[in-house]
Design a protein around this motif. Structure first.
Motif, PDB file in Angstrom:
ATOM      1  N   SER A  73       1.240 -19.647  72.036  1.00  0.00           N
ATOM      2  CA  SER A  73       0.149 -19.974  71.105  1.00  0.00           C
ATOM      3  C   SER A  73      -0.794 -21.041  71.665  1.00  0.00           C
ATOM      4  N   ASN A  77      -4.840 -20.714  71.798  1.00  0.00           N
ATOM      5  CA  ASN A  77      -5.660 -21.764  71.190  1.00  0.00           C
ATOM      6  C   ASN A  77      -6.686 -22.309  72.182  1.00  0.00           C
ATOM      7  N   SER A 112      -2.570 -19.931  65.296  1.00  0.00           N
ATOM      8  CA  SER A 112      -2.010 -20.651  64.140  1.00  0.00           C
ATOM      9  C   SER A 112      -0.956 -19.819  63.409  1.00  0.00           C
ATOM     10  N   GLU A 113      -0.980 -18.490  63.643  1.00  0.00           N
ATOM     11  CA  GLU A 113      -0.014 -17.615  62.956  1.00  0.00           C
ATOM     12  C   GLU A 113       1.105 -17.132  63.877  1.00  0.00           C
ATOM     13  N   PRO A 117       3.676 -21.736  66.013  1.00  0.00           N
ATOM     14  CA  PRO A 117       2.222 -21.888  65.862  1.00  0.00           C
ATOM     15  C   PRO A 117       1.663 -23.106  66.591  1.00  0.00           C
ATOM     16  N   ASN A 119      -1.699 -25.419  66.119  1.00  0.00           N
ATOM     17  CA  ASN A 119      -2.812 -25.580  65.179  1.00  0.00           C
ATOM     18  C   ASN A 119      -3.082 -27.066  64.971  1.00  0.00           C
ATOM     19  N   SER A 123      -8.556 -27.957  66.235  1.00  0.00           N
ATOM     20  CA  SER A 123      -8.653 -26.502  66.056  1.00  0.00           C
ATOM     21  C   SER A 123      -8.992 -26.156  64.621  1.00  0.00           C
ATOM     22  N   ARG A 124      -8.375 -26.857  63.669  1.00  0.00           N
ATOM     23  CA  ARG A 124      -8.654 -26.588  62.258  1.00  0.00           C
ATOM     24  C   ARG A 124     -10.118 -26.893  61.934  1.00  0.00           C
ATOM     25  N   GLU A 146      -5.721 -27.021  54.182  1.00  0.00           N
ATOM     26  CA  GLU A 146      -4.573 -27.285  55.058  1.00  0.00           C
ATOM     27  C   GLU A 146      -4.820 -28.554  55.883  1.00  0.00           C
TER      28      GLU A 146
END
Length: 335
Positions: A73, A77, A112-113, A117, A119, A123-124, A146
């Motif tokens: 991940s 990302n 993120s999934e 993950p 995240n 990134s958010r 989140e």
């Protein structure tokens, strides 16, 4: 032995943190030559290339890492960040054509999934920015909710407020702005969005106070989360729609950058100046659109048409002639 190998990785990580791409790449290359390529060297190479804005090379290293482990991940990302940066999203502002976003969004979401993950806060924020710019209000709200839960900051609350505002949840937008204001009462964008929210909730006195605060704190058209209209433009529109032209003019005027005026801001300001019968300044403002490197042909044509009409009302025949000739040239220019 093992110590020497990890020393190159440590040195490479440090070089990457300083954006020293050549040193970082060299460290990763030496490590790979000594020990054979590993996921650690591939990821280090990618980080170095990303820091040096060598996006193709960055994605090549990440693709190699994903061949070895398609569920990695962190690699997905970082690939998303490479697209986000290469396509110009960090400098994107309202009123400009949207850069491509599908690849970056897809990779941020996939990372993120993933089973493990990846995240982080940046990134958010970037995914939320992409969702807001592409009018995916519900998705933006979920991402910022989140973010506010995991690492709340004035920026995450601002993002949530914008998602709620544009998604029609004005009360929730007001609550998010109150939270952002607690963390940083000097954030001009928070006060700007609060101005819009207060006007929509019929809290006109609060809106006036928020406008004053936003302008005092230096609100500009450089925004964290650009949507299709600038915050200053939305503020001005709220006051203009209520016939509060002087307050609208304050917001619009702040949004005009002398060196690269945004056509949308100029158009809004000029239209409001016409309402208060300041026709000479309106002509000068429409002329800024004609001179702007950011304006489309249609925007220039509409601005010149307005210049001709207003100059006629002002009985300034020389200007009618000047802008008329410019309009003719624009319409007859080869495509």
């Amino acid at each position: 032995g093992g110590g020497a190998a990890s020393a190159y990785l440590v040195a490479g990580e440090y070089a990457a943190s300083l954006n020293a791409t050549p040193l970082c790449v060299r460290a990763a290359s030496v490590e790979a030559a000594k020990r054979g390529p590993t996921q650690a060297t591939r990821m280090l190479l990618a980080r170095g290339y990303l820091a040096g804005r060598e996006f193709e090379a960055c994605r090549e290293a990440l693709s190699e890492a994903l061949v070895v482990d398609k569920r990695l991940s962190e690699a997905m990302n970082m690939k998303a960040h490479s697209f986000f940066m290469e396509l110009g999203w960090p400098n994107h502002r309202s009123g400009q054509p949207l850069p491509a976003s599908a690849e970056a969004i897809g990779l941020f979401v996939k990372a993120s999934e993933a089973r493990v993950p990846f995240n982080d806060a940046l990134s958010r924020l970037r995914l939320g920015k992409l969702y807001l710019a592409t009018r995916r209000w519900y998705d933006a709200k979920a991402v910022f909710l989140e973010a506010c839960r995991l690492e709340p900051s004035t920026t995450t609350w601002l993002g949530l407020a914008e998602a709620c505002l544009h998604g029609g949840e004005v009360d929730q937008a007001e609550e998010a702005l109150a939270e952002g204001n607690i963390l940083d009462p000097k954030n001009a964008e928070v006060w700007g969005v609060l101005t819009i929210v207060c006007m929509l909730l019929d809290k006109v006195k609060d809106a006036e106070a928020s406008l004053k605060q936003a302008l005092t704190l230096g609100l500009s058209i450089k925004e964290t989360f650009p949507v299709d209209r600038f915050i200053l433009e939305q503020m001005g529109n709220q006051f203009r729609n209520r016939g509060m032209y002087q307050l609208a003019l304050q917001a619009y005027r702040r949004g005009i950058l002398p060196k690269s005026p945004a056509p949308a801001m100029c158009d809004a300001l000029a239209g409001c100046l016409v309402r208060v019968n300041e026709l000479q300044e309106a002509v000068a403002t429409y002329a800024l659109i004609v001179e702007s490197g950011n304006a489309t042909l249609q925007e220039k044509e509409e601005a010149l048409t307005s210049c001709v009409e207003l100059s006629r009302q002002l009985k300034r025949e020389a200007d009618v002639d000047k802008y008329g000739r410019m309009l003719h040239s624009l319409r007859t220019a080869p495509p």
